[in-house]
Enzyme design. Structure first.
Site, PDB file in Angstrom:
ATOM      1  N   ASP A 151       0.816  -1.209   0.000  1.00 42.80           N
ATOM      2  CA  ASP A 151       0.000   0.000   0.000  1.00 42.80           C
ATOM      3  C   ASP A 151       0.857   1.269   0.000  1.00 42.80           C
ATOM      4  OD1 ASP A 151      -2.389   1.528   0.297  1.00 42.80           O
ATOM      5  OD2 ASP A 151      -2.088   1.598   2.467  1.00 42.80           O
ATOM      6  N   GLU A 157       3.639  -7.908   7.584  1.00 38.76           N
ATOM      7  CA  GLU A 157       2.391  -8.580   7.239  1.00 38.76           C
ATOM      8  C   GLU A 157       2.560  -9.722   6.247  1.00 38.76           C
ATOM      9  OE1 GLU A 157      -0.640  -5.688   6.280  1.00 38.76           O
ATOM     10  OE2 GLU A 157      -0.795  -5.091   8.373  1.00 38.76           O
ATOM     11  N   TYR A 171      -6.427  -3.179  12.802  1.00 35.31           N
ATOM     12  CA  TYR A 171      -7.377  -2.179  12.299  1.00 35.31           C
ATOM     13  C   TYR A 171      -8.807  -2.447  12.755  1.00 35.31           C
ATOM     14  CZ  TYR A 171      -3.514  -0.284   9.730  1.00 35.31           C
ATOM     15  OH  TYR A 171      -2.316   0.315   9.425  1.00 35.31           O
ATOM     16  N   GLU A 230       1.140  -0.952  14.013  1.00 40.88           N
ATOM     17  CA  GLU A 230       0.195  -0.186  13.189  1.00 40.88           C
ATOM     18  C   GLU A 230      -1.173  -0.199  13.848  1.00 40.88           C
ATOM     19  OE1 GLU A 230      -0.241  -1.025   8.977  1.00 40.88           O
ATOM     20  OE2 GLU A 230       1.915  -1.376   8.745  1.00 40.88           O
TER      21      GLU A 230
HETATM   22  C1  BDP Z   1      -1.310  -2.430   6.581  1.00 42.21           C
HETATM   23  C2  BDP Z   1      -0.001  -2.221   5.844  1.00 42.21           C
HETATM   24  C3  BDP Z   1       0.255  -0.758   5.488  1.00 42.21           C
HETATM   25  C4  BDP Z   1      -1.004  -0.100   4.986  1.00 42.21           C
HETATM   26  C5  BDP Z   1      -2.025  -0.137   6.102  1.00 42.21           C
HETATM   27  C6  BDP Z   1      -3.345   0.551   5.714  1.00 42.21           C
HETATM   28  O1  BDP Z   1       1.087  -2.745   6.573  1.00 42.21           O
HETATM   29  O2  BDP Z   1       1.289  -0.695   4.539  1.00 42.21           O
HETATM   30  O3  BDP Z   1      -0.789   1.199   4.528  1.00 42.21           O
HETATM   31  O4  BDP Z   1      -2.310  -1.477   6.402  1.00 42.21           O
HETATM   32  O5  BDP Z   1      -4.201  -0.127   5.173  1.00 42.21           O
HETATM   33  O6  BDP Z   1      -1.904  -3.557   6.066  1.00 42.21           O
HETATM   34  O7  BDP Z   1      -3.476   1.734   5.942  1.00 42.21           O
END
Ligand code: BDP
Length: 641
Positions: A191, A442, A498, A536
Site C-alpha cells: 500500500d 504482514e 485495524y 500499526e
Molecule cells: C497495513 C499495511 C500498510 C497499509 C495499512 C493501511 O502494513 O502498509 O498502509 O495497512 O491499510 O496492512 O493503511
C-alpha cells in the site's frame, strides 16, 4: 527461540559476527561515504539526463553511450510526480539516467567508485559505454567500482539502466501486467506508490587500495564506565588504530589492532531524547606510522535487552510511542530530502514520539543519523512486504490457494531476502538508534509452510548482527494467538491492527473494542513473557473534515479511534509500545479505499497537524518513559523524557 536476549549473548556471539563471517554476498563496502584525511566523497547530485525506454531498446541503440533526446531531471528524486501525464507517472519498465564527471589525475592508484544510496528496482551501471556493475533491490546502497576502467585526468560518462517492474520473487512483492495498449503496469502487493528513480545521494568516492572496509562495535556498561568491543575489517594487514572522542573533541579511549576494546571512564550513555554520541576514528597506519586510511563515524554507548516482557535500554524499561512512516513527500516522491526529514524529526519531537519503524523498507542512511542525533529509537525494517496473497486485492495469482511461502517463487524470494538482510544489517549495525530488526511486514504467518522460511531468515539475521538486537515481524490481522504459526520467532510481538477501521468501524467500534481486548488477553496467555508492540493502528482521516457526532474519515473519529486503542493498551500489562499508522498521509496507487493516497497520517502530507496530533501530544508527553516498567528495573521508575 529464546524469549529473552541480552548483551551477554551478544558478547558471546561477537566472534561470529558480520565482519568476520558476513560480506559473502556483498560486492563492496557499505560504509557511508565520508571526506577524511585519506578519503574523498564528491557529490554527483544535480541535474542528470533521463529517458523512459518502454520498448526496451536502449541497450541495443547504445543509450549507455549517450541517451538520445534526453530530458533533464533532478537527482535525487523519484521521477513519477514531475510529469503531467499518467503514462509517465505510472510508467513501468526500463528507464535511463546519465551524467558526466571529471576524474582528477591524482585519484589514479586509489580505489575509485560511484556509490548509490539506492537505485532500482534493478540497476545496470555503465561507464564510458561499458557495463560495470548490476544490483538488485531499490532500498540499499551499492557501489560501481570504476578503478580500472575510468579515465583519469579526463571526463567520464556514467549511465544507468533501471527497471521498476514488480514480481513475486523480489522485494517488495507485486506483479506486472500489460495493459491493452501495450504498456506495462505495476501492481504492488503493498500500500504505497511504487516510486522509482535515483532516489538517494550519489557520490564519486576515492579511498586507498588498502582501506577500511567495515567495522562493528558492541558496548557493555560497568557501573559508571563502559567497554566498547570493536572489530575492523581492512583490505590489507597494516596496523589499525581506533580512537574515541567526545563531542568536544577530547580523546576518551584508544586501542590498537583490528580487534580490541575501548575502555571509557564515566561513560555518557545514548538515551532516548538525550542522545550522547562519541566520534570513532579508525585509521590504518603503515610501518612508519604514516596514515594510509581514515574513517570517522558517530556511535553511541547503549545496551538493548528484551527481558520479562520489557524492552530495556541501558537496563531500564522503555515504553515506545511513535509511528510507522514512509519516505514520501509532494513532488519528490520517495526522493531523499533532508529538509523534509528535518521537519519530520521536529514533528516527532514536538509530539513526544520516541520511536519509529522504517515501514516498509530500509530508509536512506542519513535518516538513521538524524535518529541517532535526536535520540529516537528505530525498528529497522527489510523491504519484505507483499508476502501475502490477495492483500490489497492487487497481489499476484489472486486465485492461487497455495500458502505464500509454499509457492514456487519462494526459494528465489528467500535468496533475495537474505541478500537485502545482509545489506541492511551490514549498513545499519552501528547506529545506536537501531534497536530492533523487523524482518517482514504482514507476511503469511498462519501456515506451516511459513515456518522453515521464517526460521532461516531469523537465524541468518541473528548471526549477522554483532549486537544481537531483538528480531520481529509486523503481524497481519489474521495472525492471532490461535492461528499464528510464527510468533515464536519474535523477541517482541508486533501487531498491525485495524479493529474499528477495516473491521467494525463507526458505531460498531464498541464491538471492535471488545475484540481488540480479547486478542490482547489471548497474547498475554500465549506469550506471557513477550512484550507486545502495536506497529500499526490508525484510521483514514480527511484533514479538516468533521461532523458532530463523528463519522468515519472525520477528525473526531480519528481521535475516538485512537482513544479506544489507548484505553485497551493502558489495561494490558504486556503492551509496551504504540506506533500509530502513520506519521503523515502518503501516496499510494489508485483504488476505492484510497482518496489520493492513504490518509491515516496524524499530520498531512504537507506536514501540518490534524486535530488528533494535539490529543496525542498530551498523552505522550504525560506518559513516563518507563510507563509499565514495573519490576524489570526499579532504578528507572518515574523517569520522563
Ligand atoms: C497495513 C499495511 C500498510 C497499509 C495499512 C493501511 O502494513 O502498509 O498502509 O495497512 O491499510 O496492512 O493503511
Amino acid at each position: 527461540m529464546a524469549s529473552s536476549i541480552c548483551i551477554l549473548d551478544a558478547l558471546k556471539h561477537f566472534r561470529l559476527s558480520a565482519v568476520n563471517e558476513g560480506g559473502k554476498m556483498l560486492n563492496s563496502s557499505l560504509l557511508m561515504p565520508e571526506n577524511t584525511a585519506a578519503r574523498r566523497a564528491v557529490s554527483l547530485n544535480g541535474l542528470w539526463g533521463f529517458r523512459l525506454d518502454p520498448e526496451g531498446k536502449g541497450e541495443s541503440e547504445a543509450w549507455q553511450r549517450k541517451i538520445p533526446k534526453a530530458d533533464t531531471i533532478p537527482v535525487p528524486a523519484s521521477f513519477n510526480d514531475f510529469y503531467t501525464d499518467k503514462e509517465s507517472r505510472d510508467y513501468c519498465g526500463d528507464f535511463w539516467y546519465e551524467t558526466d564527471f571529471h576524474l582528477p589525475r591524482e585519484w589514479q592508484g586509489r580505489k575509485v567508485t560511484v556509490r548509490f544510496g539506492s537505485a532500482g528496482q534493478t540497476s545496470v551501471v555503465y561507464l564510458n559505454g561499458r557495463e560495470i556493475t548490476r544490483h538488485e533491490g531499490a532500498f540499499l546502497p551499492f557501489e560501481a567500482d570504476i578503478t580500472d576502467c575510468a579515465l583519469y585526468g579526463a571526463d567520464n560518462h556514467l549511465a544507468l539502466r533501471l527497471n521498476n517492474e514488480l514480481c513475486e520473487s523480489r522485494m517488495p512483492v507485486g506483479s506486472t501486467i500489460t495493459l491493452p495498449d501495450g504498456r506495462k503496469f505495476a501492481k504492488p502487493g503493498f500500500d504505497f506508490f511504487n516510486y522509482a528513480g535515483i532516489q538517494r545521494n550519489v557520490y564519486l568516492t576515492a579511498r586507498p587500495l588498502e582501506h577500511i572496509y567495515d567495522y562493528e562495535t558492541v558496548s557493555s556498561i560497568e557501573g559508571e564506565d563502559a567497554e566498547i568491543q570493536y572489530r575492523v575489517k581492512t583490505m590489507g594487514d597494516s596496523e589499525v588504530s581506533v580512537s574515541l572522542f567526545d563531542p568536544e573533541g577530547i580523546l576518551v579511549a584508544e586501542s590498537r589492532g583490528k580487534e580490541g576494546v575501548l575502555r571509557v571512564r564515566n561513560a555518557r550513555l545514548w538515551e532516548v531524547g538525550n542522545a550522547f554520541l562519541y566520534q570513532i576514528v579508525i585509521r590504518i597506519l603503515d610501518k612508519q606510522c604514516q596514515l594510509l586510511d581514515e574513517y570517522k563515524d558517530w556511535i553511541g554507548i547503549r545496551t538493548i535487552e528484551v527481558k520479562e516482557g520489557k524492552i530495556l535500554l541501558n537496563g531500564s524499561p522503555v515504553y515506545l510511542r511513535g509511528f510507522g512512516r514512509h519516505e514520501d513527500a509532494d513532488i519528490i516522491g520517495r526522493g531523499l530530502s533532508l529538509a523534509v526529514q528535518k521537519r519530520d524529526f521536529e514533528l516527532m519531537k514536538w509530539i513526544g514520539a520516541n520511536c519509529f519503524r522504517t515501514s516498509h523498507y530500509p530508509y536512506a542512511e542519513e535518516i538513521y543519523r538524524l535518529a541517532d542525533a535526536y535520540g529516537i529509537l528505530v525498528i529497522d525494517e527489510a523491504p519484505a512486504v507483499g508476502c501475502f496473497p490477495n492483500l490489497m486485492g492487487t497481489s499476484v495469482k489472486d486465485n492461487d490457494e497455495t500458502p505464500f511461502f509454499g509457492r514456487a517463487a519462494a526459494e528465489d524470494l528467500k535468496a533475495h531476502h537474505l541478500q537485502v538482510l545482509e545489506e541492511m544489517i551490514t549498513r545499519d549495525k552501528n547506529h545506536p538508534s537501531v534497536f530492533c530488526w523487523s524482518l517482514l511486514n504482514e507476511p503469511d504467518s498462519i501456515h506451516k509452510e511459513s515456518v522453515p522460511y521464517f526460521r532461516e531468515v531469523f537465524e541468518f539475521a541473528r548471526k549477522l548482527d554483532p549486537q544481537k538486537r531483538p528480531e520481529t515481524f509486523a503481524m497481519l490481522a489474521n495472525s492471532l494467538p490461535e492461528s499464528s504459526t510464527c510468533d515464536d520467532f519474535c523477541d517482541i510481538i508486533c501487531l498491525n491492527r485495524y479493529y474499528g477501521w477495516y473491521l467494525l468501524g463507526g458505531s460498531e467500534i464498541i464491538i471492535a473494542e471488545k475484540m481488540l481486548k480479547e486478542e490482547l488477553k489471548g497474547w498475554e496467555k500465549k506469550a506471557p513473557g513477550k512484550p507486545l508492540v502495536f506497529t500499526e493502528y490508525g484510521a483514514d482521516t480527511a484533514s479538516q473534515v468533521d461532523k458532530l457526532p463523528s463519522v468515519m474519515w472525520s477528525e473526531s473519529y480519528q481521535e475516538e479511534f485512537l482513544q479506544m486503542y489507548h484505553d485497551a493498551f493502558d489495561e494490558s500489562p504486556n503492551v509496551v509500545g504504540e506506533l500509530i499508522w502513520n506519521l503523515c498521509d502518503f501516496q499510494t496507487g489508485e483504488g476505492i479505499t484510497r482518496m489520493d493516497g492513504n490518509k491515516k497520517g496524524i499530520f498531512t502530507r504537507q506536514r501540518q497537524p490534524k486535530r488528533a496530533a494535539f490529543t496525542l501530544r498530551e498523552r505522550w508527553k504525560s506518559l513516563p518513559l518507563d510507563y509499565k516498567g514495573g519490576k524489570a528495573h526499579d532504578a528507572g521508575a518515574g523517569r520522563t523524557e
